[in-house]
Design a protein around this motif. Structure first.
Motif, PDB file in Angstrom:
ATOM      1  N   LEU A   3       0.839  -1.185   0.000  1.00  0.00           N
ATOM      2  CA  LEU A   3       0.000   0.000   0.000  1.00  0.00           C
ATOM      3  C   LEU A   3       0.883   1.246   0.000  1.00  0.00           C
ATOM      4  N   THR A   4       0.355   2.348  -0.528  1.00  0.00           N
ATOM      5  CA  THR A   4       1.094   3.601  -0.499  1.00  0.00           C
ATOM      6  C   THR A   4       1.146   4.139   0.933  1.00  0.00           C
ATOM      7  N   ALA A   5       1.992   5.131   1.136  1.00  0.00           N
ATOM      8  CA  ALA A   5       2.124   5.732   2.465  1.00  0.00           C
ATOM      9  C   ALA A   5       0.774   6.244   2.965  1.00  0.00           C
ATOM     10  N   GLU A   6       0.020   6.889   2.075  1.00  0.00           N
ATOM     11  CA  GLU A   6      -1.284   7.416   2.465  1.00  0.00           C
ATOM     12  C   GLU A   6      -2.247   6.289   2.827  1.00  0.00           C
ATOM     13  N   MET A   7      -2.235   5.226   2.046  1.00  0.00           N
ATOM     14  CA  MET A   7      -3.173   4.124   2.279  1.00  0.00           C
ATOM     15  C   MET A   7      -2.924   3.435   3.611  1.00  0.00           C
ATOM     16  N   ILE A   8      -1.663   3.314   3.995  1.00  0.00           N
ATOM     17  CA  ILE A   8      -1.350   2.623   5.257  1.00  0.00           C
ATOM     18  C   ILE A   8      -1.976   3.363   6.432  1.00  0.00           C
ATOM     19  N   ARG A   9      -1.824   4.678   6.450  1.00  0.00           N
ATOM     20  CA  ARG A   9      -2.432   5.466   7.528  1.00  0.00           C
ATOM     21  C   ARG A   9      -3.950   5.485   7.399  1.00  0.00           C
ATOM     22  N   ASP A  10      -4.450   5.669   6.172  1.00  0.00           N
ATOM     23  CA  ASP A  10      -5.903   5.772   5.970  1.00  0.00           C
ATOM     24  C   ASP A  10      -6.611   4.459   6.286  1.00  0.00           C
ATOM     25  N   GLN A  11      -5.931   3.334   6.046  1.00  0.00           N
ATOM     26  CA  GLN A  11      -6.529   2.051   6.391  1.00  0.00           C
ATOM     27  C   GLN A  11      -6.752   1.969   7.903  1.00  0.00           C
ATOM     28  N   ALA A  12      -5.781   2.416   8.676  1.00  0.00           N
ATOM     29  CA  ALA A  12      -5.923   2.385  10.129  1.00  0.00           C
ATOM     30  C   ALA A  12      -7.097   3.263  10.569  1.00  0.00           C
ATOM     31  N   LEU A  13      -7.222   4.430   9.962  1.00  0.00           N
ATOM     32  CA  LEU A  13      -8.322   5.331  10.306  1.00  0.00           C
ATOM     33  C   LEU A  13      -9.669   4.736   9.908  1.00  0.00           C
ATOM     34  N   ALA A  14      -9.734   4.194   8.676  1.00  0.00           N
ATOM     35  CA  ALA A  14     -11.014   3.699   8.167  1.00  0.00           C
ATOM     36  C   ALA A  14     -11.472   2.445   8.894  1.00  0.00           C
ATOM     37  N   SER A  15     -10.570   1.486   9.083  1.00  0.00           N
ATOM     38  CA  SER A  15     -10.976   0.219   9.700  1.00  0.00           C
ATOM     39  C   SER A  15     -11.350   0.408  11.164  1.00  0.00           C
ATOM     40  N   SER A  16     -10.793   1.412  11.813  1.00  0.00           N
ATOM     41  CA  SER A  16     -11.115   1.671  13.216  1.00  0.00           C
ATOM     42  C   SER A  16     -12.348   2.550  13.373  1.00  0.00           C
ATOM     43  N   GLY A  17     -12.816   3.153  12.285  1.00  0.00           N
ATOM     44  CA  GLY A  17     -13.962   4.048  12.356  1.00  0.00           C
ATOM     45  C   GLY A  17     -13.596   5.475  12.696  1.00  0.00           C
ATOM     46  N   LEU A  18     -12.299   5.779  12.769  1.00  0.00           N
ATOM     47  CA  LEU A  18     -11.859   7.136  13.100  1.00  0.00           C
ATOM     48  C   LEU A  18     -11.902   8.096  11.920  1.00  0.00           C
ATOM     49  N   LEU A  19     -11.893   7.582  10.707  1.00  0.00           N
ATOM     50  CA  LEU A  19     -11.708   8.421   9.520  1.00  0.00           C
ATOM     51  C   LEU A  19     -12.768   9.513   9.404  1.00  0.00           C
ATOM     52  N   ASN A  20     -12.293  10.736   9.287  1.00  0.00           N
ATOM     53  CA  ASN A  20     -13.154  11.897   9.031  1.00  0.00           C
ATOM     54  C   ASN A  20     -13.287  12.041   7.518  1.00  0.00           C
ATOM     55  N   ARG A  21     -14.472  11.838   6.986  1.00  0.00           N
ATOM     56  CA  ARG A  21     -14.670  11.753   5.547  1.00  0.00           C
ATOM     57  C   ARG A  21     -15.061  13.086   4.899  1.00  0.00           C
ATOM     58  N   ILE A  22     -14.887  14.194   5.584  1.00  0.00           N
ATOM     59  CA  ILE A  22     -15.126  15.498   4.962  1.00  0.00           C
ATOM     60  C   ILE A  22     -14.195  15.640   3.761  1.00  0.00           C
ATOM     61  N   VAL A  23     -14.729  16.143   2.658  1.00  0.00           N
ATOM     62  CA  VAL A  23     -13.969  16.273   1.417  1.00  0.00           C
ATOM     63  C   VAL A  23     -13.494  17.710   1.239  1.00  0.00           C
ATOM     64  N   GLY A  24     -12.214  17.859   0.943  1.00  0.00           N
ATOM     65  CA  GLY A  24     -11.670  19.167   0.605  1.00  0.00           C
ATOM     66  C   GLY A  24     -11.355  20.039   1.794  1.00  0.00           C
ATOM     67  N   GLY A  25     -10.888  21.256   1.468  1.00  0.00           N
ATOM     68  CA  GLY A  25     -10.568  22.224   2.497  1.00  0.00           C
ATOM     69  C   GLY A  25      -9.091  22.343   2.780  1.00  0.00           C
ATOM     70  N   PRO A  26      -8.716  23.247   3.697  1.00  0.00           N
ATOM     71  CA  PRO A  26      -7.313  23.476   4.026  1.00  0.00           C
ATOM     72  C   PRO A  26      -6.637  22.228   4.579  1.00  0.00           C
ATOM     73  N   SER A  27      -5.324  22.200   4.497  1.00  0.00           N
ATOM     74  CA  SER A  27      -4.562  21.069   5.009  1.00  0.00           C
ATOM     75  C   SER A  27      -4.568  21.057   6.533  1.00  0.00           C
ATOM     76  N   VAL A  28      -4.345  19.882   7.091  1.00  0.00           N
ATOM     77  CA  VAL A  28      -4.394  19.696   8.538  1.00  0.00           C
ATOM     78  C   VAL A  28      -3.076  19.116   9.028  1.00  0.00           C
ATOM     79  N   LYS A  29      -2.879  19.198  10.339  1.00  0.00           N
ATOM     80  CA  LYS A  29      -1.620  18.752  10.950  1.00  0.00           C
ATOM     81  C   LYS A  29      -1.902  17.635  11.960  1.00  0.00           C
ATOM     82  N   PRO A  30      -1.812  16.375  11.522  1.00  0.00           N
ATOM     83  CA  PRO A  30      -2.018  15.243  12.437  1.00  0.00           C
ATOM     84  C   PRO A  30      -0.788  14.992  13.297  1.00  0.00           C
TER      85      PRO A  30
END
Length: 766
Positions: free
Chosen positions: A560-587
Motif C-alpha cells: 500500500l502507499t504511504a497514504e493508504m497505510i495510515r488511511d486504512q488504520a483510520l477507516a478500519s477503526s472508524g476514526l476516519l473523518n470523511r469530509i472532502v476538501g478544504g485546508p490542510s491539517v496537521k495530524p
C-alpha cells in the motif's frame, strides 16, 4: 508485552498467512533466450545500440568517434574512412558491414565496444545485430514517436480466460512462453484489491458480505465515490509537485489547497482527461474563461519559490520556468526534456534549441524570482471570495470561512517575454533567440496553433500526437498494477524501458481516445479484465521464467502507499473523518522536527502546531505538506518529497518502516479504537479478534492464526495486569477518549490489533 513478543507473533502470523503464496506444479524450466525469427529494430536492436554504442556514436556530436552516428538512419549508413569506401552497416550483407566485423573481432585495437569503455556485448546481442543486418537492416523511428496501431491478436481460449480485449493481449504473450494464466482470485481478495486500487481505502465488512457475487456493481459504486476522487488526486499531487509551502530556506506557507479541491471535484465529476489537462495548462487562455478554469491553472504554480534575501531574482525566475517545462515533459510526454537544458540531449532527439522553444511557452508569466516583500503572495494570484465560492466555485470547501483566499494562478504578459537559448543553461548567458515550438521528433507544432500555452495544450491532444495517450494510459495502468506497461513511466525515450506489451499499450491509447478521454471508463475496462482479477499466488514452475511477473500470469503483489497505510488504520477503526476538501491539517508528528529545520524565520511554518479533534483524522491527502520537512512517516513509506514532478514513487523495505508501524501514535490509537469497537459489538474475545482481523485484512483468520492471536492476547493481558502504569500509558496514546471498565482487556486486545496492523498482509495487496 515485550517488544520481542510482538516481533515473534508477527513472524508466526506471516508464516501462517503466506503458506499458500507459492503453488508448486512439480516442474522446473530452464528459460533460454532464443533469437527472434524476425528482428525488430525498436525492440531488439536499438536497446543494444543505445546502451553500448551511443556514448561514442550517439546524439552528442562533441563526442562522436570516427564520423559514425548510430542514433539516426542517415548517420548509421553513411560512408566511412578517408576513402569513403567502408560502411558500418550494409543492408543484407553482414560480411561487408564494419559493425559486424568490429563486434566479433578479438583484436583489442578493433573490437567494439572498446575494452577501455568497460562495455561488452553478449553472444545473444551480437547475434541480434548480425541477423538484423541479414534481414535488411530496416530502420524505424523510436517506437514512442510512431502512431499507435490497434492490432488485437486472435487467440484461442481453451481456458475461458478472456473477458475483454485486454485479456487477448496477455493470453497471447503467455502462450508464446508456454505459460497459463492464473485462476480468478477469491472474492474477499478481489474486493479488497478493488477497494484500495480505486479508492485507497479498505472495504467495509458490509462490502465483503454484499458484493462477493456482484463485482460489476461494486466497481461502479467505488468509481462514483468521493474516495475514488481523493485516491486519484493523491497520485496527481505527486505529479503536480503540490505543497503547502514554498520550499527553500524559511519555507513559508502558501495557499494552494483550493486547486487541490478542484482536482478532487474534477475526478469526482469525471472531467475528460483532455479538458482536465488543458484547463490546468492554459485555462486562463481559453475563450471567456470561467473562474474554475483559472483556478485549474494553479497546477503550473506548484513549483518552489524563494524568499531568501541575497539571491539573484532572475536566476530563480528562470528556474521556475524550467520547472514548468520539466513538469510538462515528464507528466505529459514521458520525456526527460530537462536533459537538454544545458546541451543537446545525449540519447533522445531533443536539442537544446528544442528545450528552450518548449520553455518559451511558459516564459511570459508576470512573476518575480524573489518573494518581495518577505511573506508577500507571489503574483499573479486570484482572490477567491465567499461570493465566488457560492456562485461559481462551490467545490472549494472553505471550512475556515476565510474572507479572501489568495491562490497563485497563471497569466501571460500582454507582450510575450523574449526567450533565448541559455548557454549551459545559465540565466545570464543568452545566445540564440527562439520562439514557442515543440520537438519535431514527437510532432511538429501546427502553423494554425496560437504560439502560447493554449496552442501547446491543443498540440498535446492533436489526434496525430503519438505519445500523449500512451503516457496517460500507462500511468493509469501503473496505478492499478503497480508497474506500467512501460516500467519507466517517467521516460518513454531511448533510455527508458521498452513496453512489456507494446500492442496492448497502443490498444489502450487508441481506446482511451475513442472513449473521449473518459478516465473512469478506462479504469473500469482495465479492472473488469480477467488479467486484473487473477489470483496473486505464485506458481513455482514459472517463477524462473518470469520472476518479475512482466507477462502478468498472476496478479502482482504490491505494498500500500504511504497514504493508504495510515488511511486504512483510520477507516478500519472508524476514526476516519470523511469530509472532502478544504485546508490542510496537521495530524500527529514527532515533536520538534520543524523547529530543528527552521533557521529563525518561517512564520507559521517555524513550529508544528498539531491539530485536534476531527482534524486529526482527515485522509492523508489533506496532511499539511512542508517541503523542507515532509511528513516523516509518509517519507518512510516512500512518499514523494514534492520538490519536483514525480510520476512513479520508489519502493523500498527498511527497518524504519517496521518502527513506524509499531510506534506511530495514529496506528496505536487506531488499534485501541478498533478494539473498543470490537468489544462493544461482540460477546467474547474470540469473536472480537475475528472482527478486528477481518476489518483490517478483509478475510477471516485461519484456525491456526486465530489460536496464535488468542494466545498472544492472554500473554498481553497478564503483562498489563502486572504493570498497570505501562497499561495506562499505552491506553493514553492518541487524543480519542474511550471509557471502558476492563482496561487490561482493552489494552491486551489493542496489542493484538496493533500486531494485525503490522502484518505484511495488512499493508499489501495480493
Amino acid at each position: 508485552m515485550k517488544f520481542s513478543c510482538l516481533i515473534l507473533l508477527l513472524l508466526i502470523l506471516v508464516g501462517t498467512s503466506c503458506k499458500s503464496d507459492v503453488v508448486s506444479e512439480g516442474k522446473t524450466y530452464a528459460h533460454k533466450q532464443e533469437i527472434p525469427k524476425l528482428i525488430d529494430f525498436n525492440f531488439h536492436v536499438k536497446p543494444i545500440l543505445s546502451d553500448r554504442c551511443y556514448t561514442c556514436h550517439g546524439p552528442d556530436e562533441s563526442k562522436m568517434e570516427g564520423g559514425l552516428r548510430l542514433d539516426t538512419e542517415e548517420g548509421a549508413f553513411v560512408a566511412l574512412g578517408k576513402e569513403k569506401d567502408r560502411f558500418a552497416i550494409v543492408a543484407g550483407k553482414p560480411d561487408s558491414s564494419e559493425l559486424v566485423h568490429r563486434i566479433y573481432t578479438t583484436d583489442p585495437d578493433d573490437i567494439m565496444p572498446p575494452p577501455e569503455s568497460n562495455l561488452t556485448l553478449s553472444d545473444y546481442e551480437k547475434a541480434i545485430l548480425k541477423r538484423w543486418i541479414e534481414q535488411g537492416a530496416q530502420w524505424k523511428k523510436h517506437w514512442a514517436f510512431l502512431p499507435p496501431v490497434n492490432n488485437i491478436p486472435e487467440v484461442s481460449d481453451e481456458l475461458n480466460f478472456i473477458v475483454n480485449d485486454i485479456d487477448k493481449f496477455i493470453l497471447s504473450k503467455l502462450k508464446e512462453n508456454n505459460i497459463a494464466p492464473s485462476a480468478q482470485a477469491e472474492p474477499d481478495y478481489l474486493i479488497r484489491r478493488l477497494s484500495f486500487d480505486l479508492t485507497g481505502l479498505p472495504p467495509t465488512i458490509e462490502d465483503l458480505d454484499t458484493y462477493s457475487d456482484d463485482l460489476d456493481s461494486y466497481i461502479d459504486k467505488l468509481l462514483a465515490s468521493d474516495a475514488y476522487a481523493e485516491r486519484m488526486t493523491a497520485e496527481w499531487l505527486d505529479l503536480a509537485r503540490y505543497s503547502d509551502t514554498h520550499g527553500y530556506q524559511d519555507d513559508l506557507e502558501r495557499v494552494m489547497w483550493p486547486w487541490r479541491d478542484w482536482v478532487i471535484h474534477s475526478y469526482k465529476n469525471n472531467l475528460p482527461y483532455d479538458k482536465f489537462v488543458r484547463w490546468q495548462l492554459a485555462g486562463d487562455l481559453l475563450p471567456e474563461p470561467t473562474k474554475e478554469m483559472i483556478v485549474a491553472t494553479a497546477f503550473n504554480r506548484n513549483h518552489k519559490i524563494t524568499q531568501e534575501g541575497g539571491v539573484v531574482p532572475e536566476e530563480y525566475r528562470v528556474e521556475y520556468v524550467s520547472d514548468r517545462t520539466q513538469t510538462f515533459g515528464t507528466a505529459f510526454l514521458g520525456l526527460s526534456v530537462e536533459c537538454a537544458k544545458c546541451h543537446d540531449h545525449k540519447y533522445d532527439p531533443i536539442s537544446q534549441k528544442d528545450y528552450f522553444s518548449l520553455y518559451a511557452f511558459f516564459n511570459s508569466v508576470p512573476e518575480k524570482g524573489l518573494i518581495q516583500p518577505y511573506g508577500a503572495i507571489p503574483e499573479p494570484y486570484l482572490e477567491i471570495k465567499p461570493e465566488d465560492i457560492k456562485e461559481q466555485l462551490a467545490f472549494i470547501n472553505n471550512v475556515d470561512t476565510m474572507e479572501s483566499i489568495p491562490l497563485m494562478i497563471m497569466e501571460d504578459m500582454e507582450e510575450p517575454r523574449e526567450t533565448f537559448v541559455l548557454g549551459r543553461g545559465a540565466y545570464d548567458n543568452p545566445t540564440v533567440k527562439v520562439f514557442p515550438n515543440t520537438p519535431k521528433s514527437v510532432l511538429a507544432f501546427g502553423d494554425d496553433l496560437p504560439p502560447n500555452r493554449l496552442g501547446l495544450s491543443e498540440w498535446l491532444f492533436d489526434d496525430q500526437n503519438p505519445i500523449t495517450a500512451r503516457v496517460a494510459v500507462n500511468r493509469i495502468w501503473q496505478i492499478i498494477f503497480g508497474e506500467g506497461i512501460v516500467s519507466t513511466s517517467y521516460d518513454f525515450g531511448n533510455q527508458g524501458a521498452l513496453p512489456s506489451h507494446p500492442e496492448l499499450l497502443d490498444h489502450l491509447a487508441i481506446k482511451f481516445k475513442a472513449m473521449n478521454w473518459d478516465q473512469k471508463a478506462l479504469i473500469k475496462y482495465i479492472v473488469s479484465s480477467a488479467t486484473y482479477q487473477q489470483s496473486s499466488k505464485i506458481k513455482a514452475d514459472i517463477a524462473e521464467i518470469d520472476p518479475e511477473n512482466k507477462l502478468l500470469s498472476r496478479s502482482p503483489r504490491k505494498r500500500l502507499t504511504a497514504e493508504m497505510i495510515r488511511d486504512q488504520a483510520l477507516a478500519s477503526s472508524g476514526l476516519l473523518n470523511r469530509i472532502v476538501g478544504g485546508p490542510s491539517v496537521k495530524p500527529y508528528q514527532p515533536a520538534g522536527i520543524w523547529a530543528e529545520k527552521t533557521g529563525g524565520g518561517g512564520r507559521s511554518t517555524a513550529k508544528y502546531v498539531e491539530d485536534s479533534g476531527d482534524k486529526l483524522y482527515r485522509r492523508s491527502i489533506y496532511t499539511f505538506w512542508k517541503r523542507t520537512v515532509p511528513p516523516p512517516s509518509m517519507m518512510t513509506f516512500d512518499a514523494a518529497s514534492r520538490d519536483f514532478c514525480i510520476v512513479k514513487r520508489q519502493s523500498t523495505s527498511t527497518p524504519l518502516q517496521a518502527l513506524v508501524l509499531l510506534n506511530d501514535p495514529q496506528i496505536t490509537e487506531a488499534a485501541r479504537v478498533i478494539s473498543y469497537k470490537a468489544l462493544s459489538a461482540n460477546d467474547n474475545i474470540e469473536s472480537s479478534v475475528k472482527y478486528i482481523f477481518r476489518s483490517i485484512t478483509s478475510r477471516l483468520p485461519s484456525e491456526e492464526e486465530l489460536l496464535t492471536l488468542l494466545n498472544f492476547y492472554k500473554e498481553s493481558e497478564q503483562d498489563f495486569e502486572s504493570d498497570k502504569e505501562r497499561m495506562m500509558e499505552f491506553l493514553a496514546v492518541g487524543e480519542y477518549e474511550i471509557e471502558y471498565e476492563n482496561k487490561s482487556e482493552l489494552a491486551a486486545l489493542s496489542t493484538v490489533a496493533l500486531a494485525i496492523f503490522n502484518l505484511d498482509e495488512s499493508i499489501s495487496l495480493s
